[in-house]
Design a protein around this motif. Structure first.
Motif, PDB file in Angstrom:
ATOM      1  N   PHE A   1      -6.047   2.537  -0.735  1.00  0.00           N
ATOM      2  CA  PHE A   1      -4.636   2.731  -0.843  1.00  0.00           C
ATOM      3  C   PHE A   1      -4.119   2.768  -2.363  1.00  0.00           C
ATOM      4  N   PRO A   2      -4.628   1.441  -3.202  1.00  0.00           N
ATOM      5  CA  PRO A   2      -4.332   1.720  -4.596  1.00  0.00           C
ATOM      6  C   PRO A   2      -5.040   3.143  -5.301  1.00  0.00           C
ATOM      7  N   LEU A   3      -6.094   3.504  -4.636  1.00  0.00           N
ATOM      8  CA  LEU A   3      -6.777   4.971  -5.218  1.00  0.00           C
ATOM      9  C   LEU A   3      -5.726   5.951  -5.046  1.00  0.00           C
ATOM     10  N   GLY A   4      -5.343   6.176  -3.781  1.00  0.00           N
ATOM     11  CA  GLY A   4      -4.163   7.009  -3.636  1.00  0.00           C
ATOM     12  C   GLY A   4      -3.003   6.804  -4.361  1.00  0.00           C
ATOM     13  N   LEU A   5      -2.482   5.614  -4.577  1.00  0.00           N
ATOM     14  CA  LEU A   5      -1.464   5.579  -5.511  1.00  0.00           C
ATOM     15  C   LEU A   5      -1.604   6.137  -7.152  1.00  0.00           C
TER      16      LEU A   5
END
Length: 293
Positions: A231-235
């Motif tokens: 999820f942090p990678l997507g953001l």
């Protein structure tokens, strides 16, 4: 001695035929996990619904690479891939978020999910039009729908981590934050913001080594700590495009244009070229080209 009659028309499939079918097999696997994600979300199994969308994204990446490496890309495969992506990265993430949070938010909360699915469909249709007959570049126009869909999909596993509960739970992302995130992703998909493609993998150049390092880092993060990493990678990917577009927009300086009033004061009135039949014909040709597109 009785002879066995030879069956005509039955041939063993050649290696070429098997290779041609492989990309479509990956695409149908993508559809399988996308549909499974919808069923899991309906049954309240939000964690596995998110992971199934991630699996669909992996197969979506593989089918394109297999088609390019084997030189077996077809128009049928491209159209099938777009239709499947609408389900796996449009309908499935939207229904996941709807059953997770929006179902109890009001009568018309489903409209937010409809807006997101519409943006995915428009994004894929524009990609098919722009990429038809054009050489591949290193950038996407608009955020790719698999990246947007997987970002929404891995929110729930991330929200169940201890790190999220200890640091970001007070932001209450499961309500207003999800609305903002879904609308922002929808806008970015249909925007002209450029997003980088994954670099090629190789061992003979610095760019290839960088691509191998990127893939290796994502693979290790996705295997060792997927709930904390994806999820942090997507953001990060989402905000990278926004930050890059903002910086480039601030660096552009428009050329100074002399005011029309100064020309009129000096008596210098530019003459407009007469409209001839040739110019009208050219305009008609341009309209016809736009209508055909």
């Amino acid at each position: 001695m009785e002879l066995i009659p030879r069956r005509e028309g039955l041939r063993r499939p050649s290696m070429r035929q098997v290779v041609v079918v492989m990309p479509s097999a990956f695409t149908l696997g993508n559809l399988f996990f996308g549909f499974w994600a919808v069923v899991s979300a309906f049954n309240g199994n939000f964690r596995w619904a998110g992971w199934f969308i991630v699996f669909a994204g992996i197969l979506d990446m593989l089918d394109g690479r297999v088609a390019r490496l084997s030189n077996t890309g077809t128009r049928f495969g491209a159209e099938l891939d777009s239709l499947v992506d609408v389900i796996s990265f449009g309908v499935a993430p939207a229904l996941l978020i709807y059953f997770l949070d929006f179902a109890s938010a009001g009568r018309f909360s489903w409209i937010l999910c409809y807006i997101y699915v519409t943006a995915v469909a428009l994004r894929l249709a524009r990609f098919n039009v722009l990429s038809a007959g054009q050489p591949s570049t290193g950038w996407f126009t608009g955020m790719p729908s698999p990246s947007a869909g997987m970002t929404l999909a891995v929110y729930y596993p991330f929200s169940q981590t201890e790190w999220y509960r200890a640091s970001l739970a007070y932001l209450d992302l499961q309500h207003q934050g999800l609305v903002v995130l879904m609308l922002l992703l929808a806008v970015l998909m249909v925007s002209n913001v450029k997003y980088p493609k994954f670099p090629p993998v190789g061992l003979r150049s610095a760019r290839g080594l960088f691509g191998a390092a990127v893939y290796l880092g994502i693979l290790l993060g996705g295997i060792l700590a997927p709930e904390y990493f994806l999820f942090p990678l997507g953001l990060f990917y989402m905000f990278f495009g926004i930050a890059r577009a903002t910086v480039l927009g601030l660096m552009e300086r428009p050329e100074p244009v002399a005011p029309i009033a100064e020309h009129l004061a000096d008596g210098d009135v530019p003459e407009l070229p007469p409209i001839t039949h040739e110019r009208r014909s050219a305009w008609g040709d341009r309209r016809q080209e736009r209508d055909e597109q």
